[in-house]
Enzyme design. Structure first.
Site, PDB file in Angstrom:
ATOM      1  CD  GLU A  56      -1.280  -0.446  -4.055  1.00 17.80           C
ATOM      2  OE1 GLU A  56      -0.876   0.332  -3.164  1.00 17.80           O
ATOM      3  OE2 GLU A  56      -2.301  -0.769  -4.314  1.00 17.80           O
ATOM      4  CG  ASP A 108      -3.488  -6.788  -4.700  1.00 22.29           C
ATOM      5  OD1 ASP A 108      -4.635  -7.579  -4.910  1.00 22.29           O
ATOM      6  OD2 ASP A 108      -3.747  -5.722  -4.949  1.00 22.29           O
ATOM      7  CG  ASP A 110      -1.955   1.069   1.186  1.00 23.00           C
ATOM      8  OD1 ASP A 110      -2.500   1.396  -0.043  1.00 23.00           O
ATOM      9  OD2 ASP A 110      -2.719   1.521   2.180  1.00 23.00           O
TER      10      ASP A 110
END
Length: 453
Positions: free
Chosen positions: A239, A354, A209
């Protein structure tokens, strides 16, 4: 795989100069047989420039090489030299058939032609007059062979100044190494032979994130701490942002081999593979860009050996949002095709990341029967199902409740008992007091596999 996906071009960028890369360059530059290139590298301890110097002598001496290119590395070298890739390889005496393409080898040209249409699709020609002139100047000024100069120019996209810099650094490095050998020879450590007993591979996959600025430093400190505590052999991150890179390198540069994805995007993927144990040997690294993505999505692949077993590790962050389902499924199909290709070469292949997948999407995919979904293999434990959970994880501040299994691991089915998952856990579930957030809005996946050597 649907027709649109089969025709999609994916850019592959090789990021490391391994023996395989050196063979490819030698084949491209000199037109020699890959086995002869490998022999030259063996005689020069892997130094491509020295191998270029002795190749003419080996060719003149008539060193016998088999006509049929039948080894794994020979096939890879010829495929890469012709800029072709595929999932299916067939061989005859003089031709390698690759899906719908045929590669033929002549003295100085490698041609890829379509079996249906006939005309050549890709041709690798000898150097042009301008390129040859640059090579002659480099050879004369730096006292190196023409082949070595040509190789440097090709590696630097025909930038003469850059090629001069590359060769100059190689010469300085060799001079420095030759002076250091006498001082360091007493420090050489003999690595014990690897036993044949099974061992356990620990893999962490985590979307960290980086797109959220709130508490980013404290949150990534927690990710670093988790990696240090759990000490996985392989770390797959999604990310990742530029702010993370220096910290990754400073914290793990000595203990892990680090591969970063497409940094032209504001966020990207990364794979870290341990250097501490297992006699790591990195064979290849690739970044594979999805051309139809509108979110800069791509994949990272690392081929390596650990404890004597050969692996291909993949990570990706597939297209987000429900209404991008078609592109997400295309990207997953493309990832599965990459894994299938490595399986042909007997590599243990593992994909973690992900994937933003919905269960309804998975049911529509027809080619997942050759892959092990690690969560399903571990008994579909409800405690480890949801990696995106706005009920428990409050990082996003979302007012809605959403619980989805976005993050997954797929293992390509291999020989029985060769690699089997033995556990799967979630990580990153402790809220940080410093910022009142979890390390990420995703839970990490920590999987353990038993590997038979």
């Amino acid at each position: 795989m649907d027709e649109d996906l089969a025709e999609e071009e994916v850019e592959e960028v090789n990021l490391v100069r391994t023996e395989h890369d050196a063979v490819v360059w030698l084949v491209e530059i000199t037109g020699c047989d890959p086995k002869l290139a490998r022999l030259a590298l063996k005689k020069t301890n892997g130094e491509i420039s020295d191998a270029l110097d002795i190749l003419p002598e080996l060719q003149k001496s008539g060193v016998p090489v088999p006509k049929v290119h039948s080894t794994e590395d020979d096939i890879r070298a010829l495929i890469d030299a012709a800029d072709a890739s595929t999932d299916v390889i067939k061989m005859t005496d003089d031709v390698i058939t690759i899906s719908d393409d045929v590669i033929t080898i002549s003295d100085d040209v490698i041609t890829v032609s379509d079996t249906d249409e006939g005309p050549a699709a890709t041709t690798v020609h000898p150097p042009s007059a301008v390129q040859e002139g640059a090579a002659e100047r480099i050879s004369r000024d730096l006292h190196v062979s023409l082949d070595r100069a040509r190789a440097a120019l090709r590696m630097c996209n025909q930038d003469e100044a850059a090629a001069v810099d590359v060769i100059s650094r190689q010469l300085r490095k060799r001079k420095r190494q030759s002076s250091e050998v006498k001082e360091s020879c007493a420090e050489v450590e003999i690595t014990p032979a690897v036993s044949n007993s099974p061992w356990e591979l620990l893999v962490l996959s985590w979307n960290v994130d980086g797109l959220c600025d709130r508490g980013i430093s404290e949150r990534f400190s927690a990710v670093i701490s988790e990696i240090k505590t759990k000490a996985p052999h392989v770390v797959m991150l999604q990310e990742v942002v530029s702010e993370h890179v220096d910290r990754i390198k400073s914290c793990f540069g000595k203990s892990y081999d680090i591969t970063l994805g497409d940094r032209s995007n504001s966020y990207f993927n990364a794979i870290l593979v341990t250097r501490k144990v297992g006699n790591l040997n990195v064979l290849n690294k690739y970044v594979k860009k999805f051309h139809n993505t509108i979110m800069g999505r791509h994949a990272v692949q690392v081929d390596c050996t650990l404890f004597g077993s050969q692996f291909s590790f993949f990570t990706s962050h597939l297209e987000s949002m429900k209404y991008h389902s078609a592109e997400r499924c295309n990207q997953l199909n493309k990832m599965l095709s990459y894994m299938a290709r490595e399986q042909l070469l007997q590599n243990i292949t593992l994909f973690g990341g992900d994937m933003n997948l919905r269960d309804s999407e998975v049911k529509r995919l027809q080619n997942l029967h050759s892959y092990v979904d690690v969560w399903e293999e571990m008994g579909r434990d409800p405690e480890t199902r949801y990696t995106w959970d706005t009920v428990t994880n409050t990082n996003t501040g979302a007012s809605y409740k959403s619980r989805l299994r976005f993050d997954r691991m797929y293992l390509r089915k291999s020989c029985p008992g060769k690699c089997e998952p033995v556990s799967l856990n979630l990580t990153g579930k402790t809220k940080l007091q410093s910022c009142g957030m979890y390390p990420s809005d995703h839970w990490g996946l920590l999987a353990r596999f038993r590997v038979q050597k």
